[in-house]
Design a protein around this motif. Sequence first.
Motif, PDB file in Angstrom:
ATOM      1  N   TRP A 157       0.203   8.194  14.021  1.00 28.41           N
ATOM      2  CA  TRP A 157      -1.096   7.513  14.104  1.00 28.41           C
ATOM      3  C   TRP A 157      -1.144   6.574  15.308  1.00 28.41           C
ATOM      4  N   ILE A 158      -0.094   5.807  15.509  1.00 26.31           N
ATOM      5  CA  ILE A 158      -0.047   4.881  16.641  1.00 26.31           C
ATOM      6  C   ILE A 158      -0.095   5.644  17.970  1.00 26.31           C
ATOM      7  N   ALA A 159       0.636   6.749  18.071  1.00 19.58           N
ATOM      8  CA  ALA A 159       0.617   7.559  19.286  1.00 19.58           C
ATOM      9  C   ALA A 159      -0.781   8.095  19.565  1.00 19.58           C
ATOM     10  N   TYR A 160      -1.504   8.477  18.498  1.00 25.80           N
ATOM     11  CA  TYR A 160      -2.891   8.926  18.639  1.00 25.80           C
ATOM     12  C   TYR A 160      -3.804   7.780  19.062  1.00 25.80           C
ATOM     13  N   LYS A 161      -3.575   6.591  18.501  1.00 29.99           N
ATOM     14  CA  LYS A 161      -4.439   5.436  18.773  1.00 29.99           C
ATOM     15  C   LYS A 161      -4.282   4.893  20.189  1.00 29.99           C
ATOM     16  N   GLU A 162      -3.059   4.832  20.671  1.00 29.97           N
ATOM     17  CA  GLU A 162      -2.796   4.180  21.944  1.00 29.97           C
ATOM     18  C   GLU A 162      -3.195   5.069  23.125  1.00 29.97           C
ATOM     19  N   SER A 163      -3.745   4.436  24.147  1.00 33.77           N
ATOM     20  CA  SER A 163      -4.229   5.187  25.313  1.00 33.77           C
ATOM     21  C   SER A 163      -3.115   5.524  26.300  1.00 33.77           C
ATOM     22  N   SER A 164      -1.957   4.881  26.185  1.00 33.64           N
ATOM     23  CA  SER A 164      -0.838   5.160  27.095  1.00 33.64           C
ATOM     24  C   SER A 164       0.452   5.317  26.302  1.00 33.64           C
ATOM     25  N   TRP A 165       1.385   6.075  26.863  1.00 37.53           N
ATOM     26  CA  TRP A 165       2.680   6.272  26.201  1.00 37.53           C
ATOM     27  C   TRP A 165       3.511   4.994  26.215  1.00 37.53           C
ATOM     28  N   ILE A 166       3.267   4.135  27.197  1.00 39.34           N
ATOM     29  CA  ILE A 166       4.003   2.870  27.243  1.00 39.34           C
ATOM     30  C   ILE A 166       3.635   2.006  26.036  1.00 39.34           C
ATOM     31  N   GLY A 167       2.318   1.881  25.790  1.00 33.33           N
ATOM     32  CA  GLY A 167       1.855   1.101  24.641  1.00 33.33           C
ATOM     33  C   GLY A 167       2.310   1.710  23.325  1.00 33.33           C
ATOM     34  N   ALA A 168       2.208   3.040  23.215  1.00 34.43           N
ATOM     35  CA  ALA A 168       2.631   3.722  21.992  1.00 34.43           C
ATOM     36  C   ALA A 168       4.121   3.541  21.751  1.00 34.43           C
ATOM     37  N   SER A 169       4.920   3.728  22.801  1.00 39.42           N
ATOM     38  CA  SER A 169       6.376   3.591  22.677  1.00 39.42           C
ATOM     39  C   SER A 169       6.765   2.168  22.275  1.00 39.42           C
ATOM     40  N   PHE A 170       6.082   1.193  22.855  1.00 36.60           N
ATOM     41  CA  PHE A 170       6.354  -0.209  22.540  1.00 36.60           C
ATOM     42  C   PHE A 170       6.160  -0.482  21.052  1.00 36.60           C
TER      43      PHE A 170
END
Length: 261
Positions: free
Chosen positions: A189-202
């Motif tokens: 869900w977070i990976a889908y929500k975040e616009s960048s992989w940096i934000g999602a990974s964080f």
Amino acid sequence: MAVSVATGLKSLFILLGCLMTATLIYTIATDGLPFRKELLTPWMTATLIDFYINILALGAWVIYKESNWISAILWIILLVCLGSITTCAYVVLQLFKLSPQESSQDPVYYVLLRHKKKTYSRREGSEQKSLFSVVTARFMFGALGFLMLGTLIYTIATDGSPFRKDVLTPWLSATLVDFYINVVALSVWIAYKESSWIGASFWIILLICFGSISTGAYILLQLYQLSSEGPVYLILFNSSNRAENGYERVLQRGNYSGIAA
């Protein structure tokens, strides 16, 4: 590409569901049933609190998804009793309900979406608002995050670090497997929500390291991006899907006018 995402998610959650089922059977066979007082060590108690806060987050989505209270209550009971086995079964079921067109467009969005509809009536919006307001959700997930933070600090202060061999009992190990399978679901869900992989990974790293403290913080942050007057279910969708389907107009107006796809 989207079809391969849908297929990959089906395979992933089927595999994780089988893993947790095998872990549960093995732990019962080798260590007996979990309903014993001596199993409730301080770190086991803290892990269970962590686990069930994430279950509450997943349960809120299940309640939104289900069309009637009977099925919602049934799934919630299964979530509480069987944990990530139920999570995996529910996600896989939703993925198999997708049409070929939905699977090829944006499978995560359609899995999250209630009834697989793009049009929301005034009545549906009003029901969602009266059931669970944004302000109530902010308070609840903020309180849950602080509850877990307090539990973590108290357990470290009274029982020491969790990185000890004697802490890792068979049932605590099984609970951790259960916990991290639910973390995988939240991470998707977070990976889908975040616009960048940096934000999602964080955020996923924080979720792995701090569990439901990060769950509460992330949901709280997303809730503060919604209007207090708007429907809480909009937290499920990323900004791209909200804009494409007219949800952003609801956020701006603070009303529940019918939204055309």
